[in-house]
Design a protein around this motif. Sequence first.
Motif, PDB file in Angstrom:
ATOM      1  N   UNK A   1      -4.428  -0.581  -6.254  1.00  0.00           N
ATOM      2  CA  UNK A   1      -4.643  -0.392  -7.686  1.00  0.00           C
ATOM      3  C   UNK A   1      -5.083   1.029  -7.988  1.00  0.00           C
ATOM      4  N   UNK A   2      -4.719   1.484  -9.173  1.00  0.00           N
ATOM      5  CA  UNK A   2      -5.110   2.809  -9.641  1.00  0.00           C
ATOM      6  C   UNK A   2      -6.461   2.683 -10.341  1.00  0.00           C
ATOM      7  N   UNK A   3      -7.370   3.596 -10.036  1.00  0.00           N
ATOM      8  CA  UNK A   3      -8.693   3.566 -10.672  1.00  0.00           C
ATOM      9  C   UNK A   3      -8.555   3.834 -12.163  1.00  0.00           C
ATOM     10  N   UNK A   4      -9.214   3.019 -12.978  1.00  0.00           N
ATOM     11  CA  UNK A   4      -9.136   3.188 -14.431  1.00  0.00           C
ATOM     12  C   UNK A   4     -10.493   3.472 -15.068  1.00  0.00           C
ATOM     13  N   UNK A   5     -11.544   3.541 -14.276  1.00  0.00           N
ATOM     14  CA  UNK A   5     -12.869   3.897 -14.758  1.00  0.00           C
ATOM     15  C   UNK A   5     -13.728   4.312 -13.567  1.00  0.00           C
ATOM     16  N   UNK A   6     -14.841   4.964 -13.844  1.00  0.00           N
ATOM     17  CA  UNK A   6     -15.731   5.437 -12.778  1.00  0.00           C
ATOM     18  C   UNK A   6     -16.251   4.260 -11.954  1.00  0.00           C
TER      19      UNK A   6
ATOM     20  N   UNK B   1     -18.743  -0.413  -5.908  1.00  0.00           N
ATOM     21  CA  UNK B   1     -17.490  -0.278  -6.645  1.00  0.00           C
ATOM     22  C   UNK B   1     -16.802  -1.638  -6.745  1.00  0.00           C
ATOM     23  N   UNK B   2     -15.760  -1.708  -7.538  1.00  0.00           N
ATOM     24  CA  UNK B   2     -14.966  -2.937  -7.614  1.00  0.00           C
ATOM     25  C   UNK B   2     -14.135  -3.095  -6.341  1.00  0.00           C
ATOM     26  N   UNK B   3     -13.612  -1.970  -5.856  1.00  0.00           N
ATOM     27  CA  UNK B   3     -12.708  -1.981  -4.704  1.00  0.00           C
ATOM     28  C   UNK B   3     -12.955  -0.746  -3.855  1.00  0.00           C
ATOM     29  N   UNK B   4     -12.746  -0.866  -2.556  1.00  0.00           N
ATOM     30  CA  UNK B   4     -12.837   0.284  -1.670  1.00  0.00           C
ATOM     31  C   UNK B   4     -11.574   0.345  -0.813  1.00  0.00           C
TER      32      UNK B   4
ATOM     33  N   UNK C   1     -13.996  -5.694  -3.220  1.00  0.00           N
ATOM     34  CA  UNK C   1     -12.677  -5.989  -2.667  1.00  0.00           C
ATOM     35  C   UNK C   1     -12.250  -4.846  -1.758  1.00  0.00           C
ATOM     36  N   UNK C   2     -11.413  -5.148  -0.771  1.00  0.00           N
ATOM     37  CA  UNK C   2     -10.948  -4.124   0.167  1.00  0.00           C
ATOM     38  C   UNK C   2      -9.446  -3.950   0.038  1.00  0.00           C
ATOM     39  N   UNK C   3      -9.009  -2.722   0.233  1.00  0.00           N
ATOM     40  CA  UNK C   3      -7.578  -2.427   0.268  1.00  0.00           C
ATOM     41  C   UNK C   3      -7.335  -1.503   1.449  1.00  0.00           C
ATOM     42  N   UNK C   4      -6.581  -2.001   2.427  1.00  0.00           N
ATOM     43  CA  UNK C   4      -6.235  -1.201   3.598  1.00  0.00           C
ATOM     44  C   UNK C   4      -4.814  -0.706   3.425  1.00  0.00           C
ATOM     45  N   UNK C   5      -4.624   0.598   3.549  1.00  0.00           N
ATOM     46  CA  UNK C   5      -3.293   1.156   3.363  1.00  0.00           C
ATOM     47  C   UNK C   5      -2.408   0.764   4.538  1.00  0.00           C
ATOM     48  N   UNK C   6      -1.105   0.799   4.324  1.00  0.00           N
ATOM     49  CA  UNK C   6      -0.160   0.476   5.387  1.00  0.00           C
ATOM     50  C   UNK C   6      -0.236   1.529   6.480  1.00  0.00           C
ATOM     51  N   UNK C   7      -0.104   1.131   7.758  1.00  0.00           N
ATOM     52  CA  UNK C   7      -0.147   2.108   8.847  1.00  0.00           C
ATOM     53  C   UNK C   7       0.899   3.209   8.645  1.00  0.00           C
ATOM     54  N   UNK C   8       0.492   4.442   8.872  1.00  0.00           N
ATOM     55  CA  UNK C   8       1.393   5.577   8.731  1.00  0.00           C
ATOM     56  C   UNK C   8       1.750   5.909   7.293  1.00  0.00           C
TER      57      UNK C   8
END
Length: 196
Positions: free
Chosen positions: A28-33, A93-96, A119-126
């Motif tokens: 997700x794109x951050x929309x607030x601080x 934060x809401x998400x890291x 909430x957690x968001x792990x980017x795809x490898x590489x």
Amino acid sequence: LIRKQEGLQVVRKQKKKRLLGTSTTGLSKATYAHHVWSYDLVSDQTACGRRIKCLTVIDEYTRYGLSIYTGRSITSGHVKRVLKELFEKWGPPTCIKSDNGPEFIAKNIQDWLGNAGVKTRYIDPGSPWQNGHNESFNGVFRDGCLDRWLFYSVQEARRVIGSWLDEYNTERPHGSLAGVPPASYMKQVAGKERKA
């Protein structure tokens, strides 16, 4: 090759399967601080050739550098301690967002973040572009600080890096923030309420 020629069994190495972190939210794109924070590791070395690592944590919406923790090594325990201090100062934060480094996917970190409601968001490898704000910050950090200093100790690195981070947040104009430093931008948007 010799074992094969002699008719002996050739043992093939098994590739280790790397565990990946389990995301609890979509990208997700951050929309607030303090909506989305991201963190990553940057490596450097002291004059004696020994490695140092820097844990960088930023707020994606304001581009504010929340912390740069520096040590010879960084474990999930260090990550948790840094995040705990930041949560006490700013609230969670809401998400890291992070890559799948072992410091970030450790079960104790995942459980702790879950219990804190983060909430957690792990980017795809590489796929470092999925953590583009932090990658950009790390590039500026390397160019503006790490590549300009030869550190003789971890203590010296912490002092210099702390000064650099303060300057980055309060004095350096940021192109994506209409030319104002992150600290000024954070004050401008402070009135915007956090969304649930």
